[in-house]
Write a protein that holds these residues in place. Structure first.
Motif, mmCIF file in Angstrom:
data_model
loop_
_atom_site.group_PDB
_atom_site.id
_atom_site.type_symbol
_atom_site.label_atom_id
_atom_site.label_comp_id
_atom_site.label_asym_id
_atom_site.label_seq_id
_atom_site.Cartn_x
_atom_site.Cartn_y
_atom_site.Cartn_z
ATOM 1 N N ILE A 101 1.025 -1.196 0.037
ATOM 2 C CA ILE A 101 -0.010 0.041 -0.043
ATOM 3 C C ILE A 101 1.058 1.290 -0.140
ATOM 4 N N GLU A 102 0.650 2.275 -0.925
ATOM 5 C CA GLU A 102 1.412 3.352 -0.938
ATOM 6 C C GLU A 102 0.677 4.553 0.126
ATOM 7 N N ARG A 103 1.570 4.810 0.816
ATOM 8 C CA ARG A 103 1.067 5.635 2.065
ATOM 9 C C ARG A 103 1.508 7.160 1.676
ATOM 10 N N THR A 104 2.498 7.306 1.096
ATOM 11 C CA THR A 104 3.280 8.643 0.845
ATOM 12 C C THR A 104 2.335 9.535 0.087
ATOM 13 N N PRO A 105 1.942 10.619 0.453
ATOM 14 C CA PRO A 105 0.906 11.448 -0.289
ATOM 15 C C PRO A 105 1.674 12.126 -1.440
ATOM 16 N N HIS A 106 0.881 12.123 -2.673
ATOM 17 C CA HIS A 106 1.442 12.640 -4.070
ATOM 18 C C HIS A 106 2.050 13.774 -3.901
ATOM 19 N N TRP A 107 1.405 14.961 -3.331
ATOM 20 C CA TRP A 107 1.950 16.329 -3.237
ATOM 21 C C TRP A 107 3.429 16.331 -2.693
ATOM 22 N N LEU A 108 3.546 15.358 -1.679
ATOM 23 C CA LEU A 108 5.257 15.411 -1.084
ATOM 24 C C LEU A 108 6.072 14.845 -2.345
ATOM 25 N N TYR A 109 5.686 13.856 -3.028
ATOM 26 C CA TYR A 109 6.511 13.387 -4.162
ATOM 27 C C TYR A 109 6.706 14.525 -5.277
ATOM 28 N N ALA A 110 5.594 15.268 -5.604
ATOM 29 C CA ALA A 110 5.744 16.466 -6.297
ATOM 30 C C ALA A 110 6.670 17.532 -5.910
ATOM 31 N N VAL A 111 6.524 17.861 -4.498
ATOM 32 C CA VAL A 111 7.475 19.046 -4.007
ATOM 33 C C VAL A 111 8.895 18.514 -4.147
ATOM 34 N N CYS A 112 9.130 17.077 -3.517
ATOM 35 C CA CYS A 112 10.295 16.465 -3.786
ATOM 36 C C CYS A 112 11.008 16.533 -5.369
ATOM 37 N N SER A 113 10.096 16.128 -6.010
ATOM 38 C CA SER A 113 10.529 16.000 -7.647
ATOM 39 C C SER A 113 11.021 17.494 -8.125
ATOM 40 N N ILE A 124 9.133 9.893 -7.680
ATOM 41 C CA ILE A 124 9.894 11.356 -7.977
ATOM 42 C C ILE A 124 10.122 11.363 -9.557
ATOM 43 N N ASN A 125 10.751 10.269 -10.190
ATOM 44 C CA ASN A 125 10.947 10.530 -11.599
ATOM 45 C C ASN A 125 9.894 10.702 -12.522
ATOM 46 N N VAL A 126 8.616 10.070 -12.032
ATOM 47 C CA VAL A 126 7.391 10.238 -12.707
ATOM 48 C C VAL A 126 6.872 11.831 -12.598
ATOM 49 N N TRP A 127 6.985 12.265 -11.412
ATOM 50 C CA TRP A 127 6.648 13.705 -11.412
ATOM 51 C C TRP A 127 7.288 14.599 -11.912
ATOM 52 N N SER A 128 8.818 14.415 -11.989
ATOM 53 C CA SER A 128 9.809 15.160 -12.938
ATOM 54 C C SER A 128 9.669 14.845 -14.168
ATOM 55 N N SER A 129 9.215 13.998 -14.875
ATOM 56 C CA SER A 129 9.040 13.572 -16.057
ATOM 57 C C SER A 129 7.956 14.554 -16.581
ATOM 58 N N LEU A 130 6.633 14.496 -15.776
ATOM 59 C CA LEU A 130 5.619 15.434 -15.920
ATOM 60 C C LEU A 130 5.738 16.798 -16.039
ATOM 61 N N PHE A 131 6.550 17.223 -14.957
ATOM 62 C CA PHE A 131 6.993 18.891 -14.865
ATOM 63 C C PHE A 131 7.865 18.857 -16.291
ATOM 64 N N LEU A 132 8.638 18.408 -16.357
ATOM 65 C CA LEU A 132 9.707 18.508 -17.348
ATOM 66 C C LEU A 132 9.096 18.358 -18.821
ATOM 67 N N GLY A 133 8.085 17.541 -18.786
ATOM 68 C CA GLY A 133 7.422 17.368 -20.031
ATOM 69 C C GLY A 133 6.660 18.545 -20.384
ATOM 70 N N ILE A 134 6.048 19.097 -19.599
ATOM 71 C CA ILE A 134 4.969 20.498 -19.649
ATOM 72 C C ILE A 134 6.084 21.523 -20.001
ATOM 73 N N GLY A 135 7.116 21.623 -19.310
ATOM 74 C CA GLY A 135 8.352 22.671 -19.460
ATOM 75 C C GLY A 135 9.000 22.508 -20.995
#
Length: 317
Positions: free
Chosen positions: A74-86, A204-215
Motif C-alpha cells: 500500500i502506497e502511503r506517501t502523499p503524492h503532493w510530497l512526491y511532487a514537491v520533492c521532484s 519522483i521520476n514520474v513527477w519530474s517527467s511530468l513537470f519537465l514534459g510540460i516545460g
C-alpha cells in the motif's frame, strides 16, 4: 559461515557496479554537453530535454524493478510530497547539467561532492538538528578545498573575463541547495511514511517527467531537441547509454544502502567521484593546477572523515 564471504562479494559487486555506471555516466555527460557536432560545430544546449529523457528511463527502470522483484504494498506517501520533492530533485539535475556548459566536469563533480554543506545548513534551520564538532571540522575542510579548487588567479590587469565565481558556479550552488532540500524531503518520507527506495525513485521520476514534459513543450525546446537529434543522430546512442547508466547507478546505490547502510554507500560514491575526476582529466585533457589538486585532496579528505567521524550520535529516548 557462508554469509561473510557472500556479503563481501556483494559489497565488491556493488562497489564495482556503482563505479562503472557513474564513471561511464560522467564521461557520457561531458561528451554530450561539451562536444561539437557537425560541420558547423553545433553545441548541445538542451539540458532540460536531456534530463527529461533521463527521468523517463529512470521511472521505467524503477517500475520494472518493482514489478519483477517486489511484493505489492500500500502506497502511503502523499503524492503532493512526491511532487514537491521532484521539483527540488529536478531543479538540481537541470542546474547541474546546465553548469557543464560553463565549467568542466571535474569542477562540477567536486562542487556536487559538497552535499554535506547544504544538508548541514538545512538540517540546522529546518530540522533543528545538532551536529558534533567533527561534523563542522569536516565541512570546514570541504569548504576550504572547494575555495582552492575554484580560485582562479588574476592574470595582469585584465580581469573582465577572469572571474573567481561565475555563472557556472552559481548553477552548481543552486544545484547543491536543491540537493539539500531533496534530502530533507526524502528523509521525511522515510521517517513518516516508510517509503521504499524504489517507490521513491519511481514516483519522483514520474513527477519530474511530468513537470519537465510540460516545460519542454511550453518552451518548444523539445522540438529543437528532436531537430538536433535528427541532424546528429549519433547523439541518440550517447543519450540512451547516459540514461541507462543513470538508472542502473541509482539502483545499485539503493542496493548498497539496503544491504550495507548509508555509511558504506557514501564511502563508495566518494571514492568513485575521485576516479571520475581523474578519468575526465585523462580522457578530455581538462587542465587541473597544483592548487586545484590541493583543493581536491582537502575536499575528499573532508568527505572521508565526515563519513567516518561526522555522524550525529543516536539519542536514547
Amino acid at each position: 559461515m557462508d554469509t561473510v564471504p557472500s556479503d563481501r562479494l556483494r559489497l565488491i559487486f556493488c562497489f564495482l557496479a556503482v563505479f562503472v555506471c557513474y564513471f561511464y555516466y560522467g564521461i557520457l555527460q561531458e561528451s554530450i554537453t561539451r562536444s561539437k557536432y557537425g560541420d558547423q560545430e553545433e553545441s548541445f544546449v538542451y539540458a532540460k530535454s536531456l534530463v527529461f529523457v533521463q527521468c523517463v528511463i529512470n521511472a521505467i527502470f524503477a517500475k520494472l524493478i518493482i514489478q519483477l522483484f517486489e511484493k505489492p504494498s500500500i502506497e502511503r506517501t502523499p503524492h503532493w510530497l512526491y511532487a514537491v520533492c521532484s521539483m527540488s530533485y529536478l531543479g538540481a539535475m537541470v542546474s547541474s547539467n546546465s553548469a557543464l556548459q560553463y565549467v568542466n566536469y571535474p569542477t562540477q563533480v567536486l562542487g556536487k561532492s559538497c552535499k554535506p554543506i547544504p544538508v548541514m545548513v538545512l538540517g540546522v534551520i529546518i530540522g533543528r538538528k545538532r551536529y558534533p564538532l567533527a561534523k563542522y571540522l569536516c565541512v570546514l575542510l570541504i569548504v576550504l578545498g572547494v575555495a582552492l579548487f575554484m580560485y582562479k588567479p588574476k592574470k595582469g590587469t585584465d580581469s573582465a573575463n577572469d572571474h573567481i565565481f561565475g555563472f557556472g558556479e552559481i548553477l552548481l550552488l543552486a544545484s547543491l541547495t536543491l540537493d539539500g532540500l531533496t534530502g530533507v524531503a526524502q528523509e521525511h518520507m522515510r521517517a513518516n511514511f516508510q517509503t521504499g527506495s524504489n517507490q521513491m525513485m519511481l514516483n519522483i521520476n514520474v513527477w519530474s517527467s511530468l513537470f519537465l514534459g510540460i516545460g519542454v513543450l511550453f518552451t518548444g525546446e523539445i522540438w529543437e531537441f528532436l531537430n538536433f537529434t535528427e541532424r546528429h543522430p549519433s547523439i541518440l546512442y550517447k543519450i540512451l547509454l547516459f540514461s541507462l547508466t543513470s538508472a542502473l547507478g541509482q539502483s545499485f546505490i539503493f542496493m548498497t544502502v539496503v544491504y550495507f547502510g548509508p555509511l558504506t554507500c557514501s564511502i563508495i560514491t566518494t571514492t568513485r567521484k575521485f576516479f571520475t575526476i581523474l578519468g575526465s582529466v585523462l580522457i578530455f585533457g581538462n587542465p587541473i593546477t597544483s592548487l586545484q589538486w590541493a583543493g581536491t585532496v582537502f575536499v575528499f579528505l573532508g568527505l572521508g572523515l565526515d563519513a567516518k567521524y561526522g555522524k550525529t550520535p543516536k539519542k536514547n529516548q
